[in-house]
Design an enzyme around this catalytic site. Structure first.
Site, PDB file in Angstrom:
ATOM      1  CG  HIS A  13       4.815  -5.428   5.379  1.00 61.04           C
ATOM      2  ND1 HIS A  13       4.679  -6.876   6.015  1.00 61.04           N
ATOM      3  CD2 HIS A  13       6.081  -5.260   5.738  1.00 61.04           C
ATOM      4  CE1 HIS A  13       5.655  -7.342   6.611  1.00 61.04           C
ATOM      5  NE2 HIS A  13       6.566  -6.176   6.438  1.00 61.04           N
ATOM      6  CG  HIS A  42       8.167  -9.290   3.214  1.00 60.98           C
ATOM      7  ND1 HIS A  42       8.413  -7.990   2.803  1.00 60.98           N
ATOM      8  CD2 HIS A  42       8.674  -8.988   4.501  1.00 60.98           C
ATOM      9  CE1 HIS A  42       8.731  -7.089   3.679  1.00 60.98           C
ATOM     10  NE2 HIS A  42       8.915  -7.697   4.832  1.00 60.98           N
ATOM     11  CG  ASP A  86       7.581  -8.769   9.222  1.00 60.43           C
ATOM     12  OD1 ASP A  86       8.226  -8.733   8.147  1.00 60.43           O
ATOM     13  OD2 ASP A  86       7.210  -7.738   9.588  1.00 60.43           O
ATOM     14  NE  ARG A 134       9.406   4.793   4.896  1.00 59.19           N
ATOM     15  CZ  ARG A 134       9.294   3.249   5.279  1.00 59.19           C
ATOM     16  NH1 ARG A 134      10.000   2.713   4.667  1.00 59.19           N
ATOM     17  NH2 ARG A 134       8.460   3.072   6.442  1.00 59.19           N
TER      18      ARG A 134
END
Length: 351
Positions: free
Chosen positions: A289, A232, A234, A299
């Site tokens: 990304h 996607h 931002d 993570r």
């Protein structure tokens, strides 16, 4: 003045329904709901004879402004060191995020994001656009975190709220500095509306669209079958990301494929969002990304989103004069377009 949380409530997602995250710690296999098909993006391989490293910029470098502008133009993403945000604060914020995600699922669900709301505990906002769920749990803050934090901890929530408030203040200050450098790189004059807004943003807490997204990607028994965060772009001007030492973030670069953003101690990752892509008239790529999952370690990351207020109108700036690639768009209108057309919102305002 419309707030960002109101803008999201006014523009609910398509196919909106209550999606409850899994208790990942209890899973020994990947359920079908999270078993992702092979992606066409994975067919490209990195050339071995070319440098595909994400730009790493020292903000104390005398040429930092030019380096940042060039990184936005060529990559749409860069890592920044000596940025002025105290390392101790970043570490404290990561500890508090970890404390949140360590809570039992029954406790986390007390702060579950309601359908149509944009804050609290839950899955990524982009979830309804994909046929499979992501190996991810998150917590979204817009302004104060007290309302949801007090649902997670009956008495010991103030340390979390204090750290997140201080972290957001530091991120906002850094975002303003970087945006100012980028506007100068684009040669946008001081009397332009976007520059006037930026000058006033530091003095008015309500003059921006900001959000802090805490992300957790639990370790997975078979990470090749899951997606931590689907591809996607931002929405806003800039995203400032702290990522833990566990790898996972990747950006897509035409001709190269998925390039890993390897964690650098003390560095923050900054990437261009859709609104800066519009403002730059397409000169800055709004970087695609995703996040892949580690088989042995979870993570954590903390993403800070920064942009003009929802009622602000963003227009392409042309220097030198050239035909605009996009029409002007009010921020909350673009939020609404993206809520219904994740991948096509930009083309819907194209000229």
């Amino acid at each position: 003045m419309t707030t960002l949380s109101q803008a999201y409530r006014d523009h609910p997602l398509i196919h909106l329904h209550h999606i409850v995250p899994l208790d990942f710690d209890s899973l020994r296999t990947v359920p079908d709901s999270h078993d992702w098909p092979h992606s066409s993006y994975d067919t490209l391989e990195l050339p071995t004879n070319e440098d595909v490293s994400i730009p790493l910029i020292d903000m104390s470098d005398p040429n930092a402004a030019m380096l940042i502008g060039n990184a936005c133009k060529t990559w749409g993403v860069f890592q920044l060191t000596n940025h002025g945000v105290p390392t101790s604060l970043v570490e404290r914020a990561e500890v508090e995020a970890g404390r949140l995600f360590d809570l039992p699922m029954t406790r986390k669900l007390k702060a579950l994001r309601a359908p149509g709301d944009a804050t609290g505990y839950g899955l990524p906002r982009i979830t309804p656009f994909f046929s499979k769920y992501m190996w991810h749990e998150g917590f979204t803050i817009m302004g104060s975190s007290v309302e949801h934090a007090s649902q997670l901890w009956s008495s010991n929530y103030q340390p979390f709220c204090d750290v997140m408030e201080e972290y957001q203040k530091n991120m906002k200050s850094l975002a303003e500095k970087i945006t100012h450098l980028i506007l100068n790189f684009l040669k946008i004059p001081d009397d332009a509306e976007i520059t006037n807004w930026l000058h006033s943003a530091g003095a008015a807490a309500a003059a921006c669209s900001t959000a802090l997204q805490l992300n957790c990607y639990p370790r997975c028994p078979d990470p090749t079958r899951v997606m931590g965060l689907a591809p996607h772009t931002d929405t806003f001007l800039l995203t400032i990301l702290h990522q833990s030492s566990t790898c996972g973030l990747q950006i897509f670069r035409d001709g190269f494929g998925w390039v890993p953003v390897t964690p650098v101690a003390g560095a923050l990752v900054l990437n261009v969002g859709d609104l800066f892509h519009i403002l730059s008239n397409g000169r800055f790529p709004n970087v695609l990304h995703r996040v892949v999952v580690d088989p042995t370690r979870r993570r954590l990351s903390m993403a800070y989103f920064f942009g003009p207020p929802p009622d602000f109108c963003v227009s392409p700036f042309n220097n030198p004069p050239e035909s605009p690639r996009f029409r002007s768009v009010v921020v909350k209108e673009y939020v609404g377009l993206k809520a219904k057309n994740l991948e096509c919102a930009l083309s819907m305002i194209g000229i």
